[in-house]
Scaffold this active site. Structure first.
Site, PDB file in Angstrom:
ATOM      1  N   ASP A   8      76.348  86.295 -61.412  1.00 32.72           N
ATOM      2  CA  ASP A   8      76.790  85.117 -61.586  1.00 32.72           C
ATOM      3  C   ASP A   8      77.392  84.939 -62.815  1.00 32.72           C
ATOM      4  O   ASP A   8      77.300  85.936 -63.666  1.00 32.72           O
ATOM      5  CB  ASP A   8      76.012  84.054 -60.903  1.00 32.72           C
ATOM      6  CG  ASP A   8      74.726  83.615 -62.026  1.00 32.72           C
ATOM      7  OD1 ASP A   8      74.665  84.444 -63.058  1.00 32.72           O
ATOM      8  OD2 ASP A   8      73.800  82.864 -61.855  1.00 32.72           O
ATOM      9  N   CYS A  65      71.782  87.511 -62.955  1.00 31.43           N
ATOM     10  CA  CYS A  65      71.843  86.193 -63.031  1.00 31.43           C
ATOM     11  C   CYS A  65      71.111  85.637 -64.214  1.00 31.43           C
ATOM     12  O   CYS A  65      70.961  86.658 -65.307  1.00 31.43           O
ATOM     13  CB  CYS A  65      71.376  85.274 -61.901  1.00 31.43           C
ATOM     14  SG  CYS A  65      69.639  85.155 -61.663  1.00 31.43           S
ATOM     15  N   GLY A  66      71.067  84.378 -64.612  1.00 29.88           N
ATOM     16  CA  GLY A  66      70.633  84.199 -65.920  1.00 29.88           C
ATOM     17  C   GLY A  66      69.108  84.503 -66.123  1.00 29.88           C
ATOM     18  O   GLY A  66      69.120  85.172 -67.322  1.00 29.88           O
ATOM     19  N   THR A  67      68.426  84.305 -65.234  1.00 29.81           N
ATOM     20  CA  THR A  67      67.086  84.870 -65.396  1.00 29.81           C
ATOM     21  C   THR A  67      66.720  86.082 -64.786  1.00 29.81           C
ATOM     22  O   THR A  67      65.854  86.828 -64.708  1.00 29.81           O
ATOM     23  CB  THR A  67      65.968  83.801 -64.856  1.00 29.81           C
ATOM     24  OG1 THR A  67      66.296  83.652 -63.490  1.00 29.81           O
ATOM     25  CG2 THR A  67      66.050  82.445 -65.564  1.00 29.81           C
ATOM     26  N   GLY A  68      67.641  86.469 -63.348  1.00 32.74           N
ATOM     27  CA  GLY A  68      67.372  87.400 -62.714  1.00 32.74           C
ATOM     28  C   GLY A  68      66.546  87.082 -61.508  1.00 32.74           C
ATOM     29  O   GLY A  68      66.468  87.869 -60.731  1.00 32.74           O
ATOM     30  N   GLY A  70      66.645  84.133 -59.436  1.00 32.43           N
ATOM     31  CA  GLY A  70      67.349  83.612 -58.211  1.00 32.43           C
ATOM     32  C   GLY A  70      68.010  84.874 -57.515  1.00 32.43           C
ATOM     33  O   GLY A  70      68.067  84.841 -56.058  1.00 32.43           O
ATOM     34  N   HIS A  98      57.493 104.390 -57.445  1.00 38.83           N
ATOM     35  CA  HIS A  98      56.482 103.725 -56.496  1.00 38.83           C
ATOM     36  C   HIS A  98      56.963 103.088 -55.498  1.00 38.83           C
ATOM     37  O   HIS A  98      56.515 103.001 -54.184  1.00 38.83           O
ATOM     38  CB  HIS A  98      55.270 103.087 -57.342  1.00 38.83           C
ATOM     39  CG  HIS A  98      54.460 103.906 -58.047  1.00 38.83           C
ATOM     40  ND1 HIS A  98      53.265 103.529 -58.629  1.00 38.83           N
ATOM     41  CD2 HIS A  98      54.611 105.202 -58.635  1.00 38.83           C
ATOM     42  CE1 HIS A  98      52.701 104.437 -59.185  1.00 38.83           C
ATOM     43  NE2 HIS A  98      53.341 105.584 -59.120  1.00 38.83           N
ATOM     44  N   HIS A 133      53.097 106.371 -51.659  1.00 48.63           N
ATOM     45  CA  HIS A 133      53.869 105.585 -51.974  1.00 48.63           C
ATOM     46  C   HIS A 133      55.157 105.126 -50.742  1.00 48.63           C
ATOM     47  O   HIS A 133      55.382 104.156 -50.581  1.00 48.63           O
ATOM     48  CB  HIS A 133      54.966 105.691 -52.909  1.00 48.63           C
ATOM     49  CG  HIS A 133      53.897 105.985 -54.507  1.00 48.63           C
ATOM     50  ND1 HIS A 133      53.289 104.901 -54.702  1.00 48.63           N
ATOM     51  CD2 HIS A 133      53.733 107.031 -55.197  1.00 48.63           C
ATOM     52  CE1 HIS A 133      52.439 105.580 -55.883  1.00 48.63           C
ATOM     53  NE2 HIS A 133      52.904 106.779 -56.049  1.00 48.63           N
TER      54      HIS A 133
HETATM   55  C1  RB5 Z   1      72.574  79.597 -63.163  1.00 45.91           C
HETATM   56  O1  RB5 Z   1      72.785  78.337 -64.110  1.00 45.91           O
HETATM   57  C2  RB5 Z   1      71.249  79.811 -63.131  1.00 45.91           C
HETATM   58  O2  RB5 Z   1      70.561  79.036 -62.524  1.00 45.91           O
HETATM   59  C3  RB5 Z   1      71.122  81.152 -62.692  1.00 45.91           C
HETATM   60  O3  RB5 Z   1      72.031  82.150 -63.386  1.00 45.91           O
HETATM   61  C4  RB5 Z   1      69.896  82.048 -62.517  1.00 45.91           C
HETATM   62  O4  RB5 Z   1      69.165  81.840 -63.598  1.00 45.91           O
HETATM   63  C5  RB5 Z   1      69.119  81.515 -61.104  1.00 45.91           C
HETATM   64  O5  RB5 Z   1      67.997  82.161 -60.864  1.00 45.91           O
END
Ligand code: RB5
Length: 149
Positions: A8, A65-68, A70, A98, A133
């Site tokens: 994203d 994504c921003g955090t990985g 979602g 594994h 595994h």
């Molecule tokens: C987008 O702002 C953010 O929510 C998305 O990149 C991600 O971090 C979601 O898990």
């Protein structure tokens, strides 16, 4: 090796760096977007990367994504996808060795480019160990089919 990428807007810059890095190694890269920092919905890209893997269009996938968080959650809803969110190299190696992970998830707002490229390299080069595994990974598949284990 064929690698499919998707992100994203929060993962866009890291995806671009990873694509450049992989192409420089001569790998076949399929980039499913996004193609700018305009806001988009991460589930669509997790779905796209996961679908490409399940269809056999690529050997391994990378979803960002921003955090990985979602995008890995979304990809993991697809039967047969095993997406592993990694912030360091040991987990990336173990996720392949594994867990036979078929998608690496990264956080573009969490992990710097240098570390992320090391994580990518280790994820792509590590083989699944099989053996005990494989039995455990097969149990994950049983859960997906709604079976009790
Ligand atoms: C987008 O702002 C953010 O929510 C998305 O990149 C991600 O971090 C979601 O898990």
């Amino acid at each position: 090796m064929r690698v499919v990428l998707g992100s994203d807007h929060g993962g866009y810059k890291l995806k671009e760096a990873i694509r450049t890095h992989l192409e420089a190694q001569g790998l076949e890269v399929q980039d499913l977007g996004t193609h700018s920092t305009d806001s988009v919905d991460y589930p669509a890209y997790g779905f796209a990367v996961g679908t490409a893997i399940i269809k056999g269009e690529a050997d391994l996938g990378i979803a960002i994504c921003g955090t990985g968080q979602g995008i890995s959650m979304a990809a993991n809803k697809i039967r047969g996808v095993r997406a592993a969110l990694c912030t360091e190299t040991f987990s990336a190696r173990m996720a392949r060795e594994h867990n036979n992970a078929n998608i690496l998830a990264l956080g573009g707002r969490v992990t710097g480019v240098g570390l992320a490229l090391d994580i990518v390299d280790i994820f792509l080069k590590t083989e699944f160990a099989g053996g005990r595994h494989a039995r455990r990974v097969n149990l994950i598949s049983d859960i997906e089919r709604g079976e009790e284990i």
